[in-house]
Scaffold this active site. Sequence first.
Site, PDB file in Angstrom:
ATOM      1  N   LYS A 141      52.037 -36.786  18.672  1.00  0.00           N
ATOM      2  CA  LYS A 141      52.555 -36.091  17.491  1.00  0.00           C
ATOM      3  C   LYS A 141      53.724 -35.223  17.929  1.00  0.00           C
ATOM      4  O   LYS A 141      53.595 -34.433  18.871  1.00  0.00           O
ATOM      5  CB  LYS A 141      51.468 -35.207  16.880  1.00  0.00           C
ATOM      6  CG  LYS A 141      50.286 -35.994  16.337  1.00  0.00           C
ATOM      7  CD  LYS A 141      49.178 -35.057  15.908  1.00  0.00           C
ATOM      8  CE  LYS A 141      49.591 -34.206  14.733  1.00  0.00           C
ATOM      9  NZ  LYS A 141      48.491 -33.277  14.333  1.00  0.00           N
TER      10      LYS A 141
HETATM   11  C1  E4P Z   1      47.312 -32.435  11.248  1.00  0.00           C
HETATM   12  O1  E4P Z   1      47.727 -33.251  11.963  1.00  0.00           O
HETATM   13  C2  E4P Z   1      47.851 -31.091  11.064  1.00  0.00           C
HETATM   14  O2  E4P Z   1      48.176 -30.527  12.286  1.00  0.00           O
HETATM   15  C3  E4P Z   1      46.852 -30.280  10.323  1.00  0.00           C
HETATM   16  O3  E4P Z   1      46.349 -31.024   9.248  1.00  0.00           O
HETATM   17  C4  E4P Z   1      47.334 -28.940   9.851  1.00  0.00           C
HETATM   18  O4  E4P Z   1      46.328 -28.410   9.040  1.00  0.00           O
HETATM   19  P1  E4P Z   1      46.246 -26.874   8.643  1.00  0.00           P
HETATM   20  O5  E4P Z   1      47.387 -26.570   7.739  1.00  0.00           O
HETATM   21  O6  E4P Z   1      44.919 -26.745   7.943  1.00  0.00           O
HETATM   22  O7  E4P Z   1      46.284 -26.091   9.920  1.00  0.00           O
END
Ligand code: E4P
Length: 226
Positions: free
Chosen positions: A86
């Site tokens: 990512k």
């Molecule tokens: C997923 O890959 C993201 O990093 C994650 O869903 C972020 O979620 P949050 O906004 O609840 O921290």
Amino acid sequence: MRLYIDSADVKQIARLNEYFPIAGVTTNPSILVKENRPYLEVLREIREIIGEEKELFVQSIGDISEEIVEESKFITSELPGKVIVKIPVTDEGLKAIKLLTLENIPTLATTVYTAFQALMAAMAGANYVAPYVNRIDNLTGNGVNVVAEIAKLYAAYQLPTEIIAASFKNVQQVHDVCLAGAHTVTVGPDLIEKFIAFPATPADVADFKSQWQKTYGSDKTSLVNS
Ligand code: E4P
């Protein structure tokens, strides 16, 4: 539609992977540090639980493209199975996505707040793009609309990048992005458990069982022994 678990909690991952149709696990630095132990140990345990066919997503933390590319090669060599890196959509992140695409290393463009960030990421070669639905809503934007716009742009330009909608605080948001054209979603364990929680269902099941046992006897608990 595929469903990913957005967590590094191995107990919750093991339970959900057993009961729900899970395609893999996504993590980010905030999720991994919550486990408070060496991150590679956590990721290897997750890999053991989900097996080598399901995708495991790990986020880079480097600031410049050279660091991100190095991290990507490191993490894909340390973990067996399908690993996707990512990468936040900064200018250096976009450059890293382009470089990794040239080497056939799969990427997910993350921290996406606008349809145009998603368009740039797809044009750079990202396999996935992760719009942050709830974080967009918290900025008084509309996360579901951003997902719909990304889906429209990808369809218009025939881009193969898949939308993995992320950052949810309730099931309605997940439901809405599925209707808006998200190819996949990644959701925290507590919310996934709520996907099938509806009080009428266990009440109906109890009624069916009680009617059955009134007719065939209270010891008849299954079709096999009735
Ligand atoms: C997923 O890959 C993201 O990093 C994650 O869903 C972020 O979620 P949050 O906004 O609840 O921290």
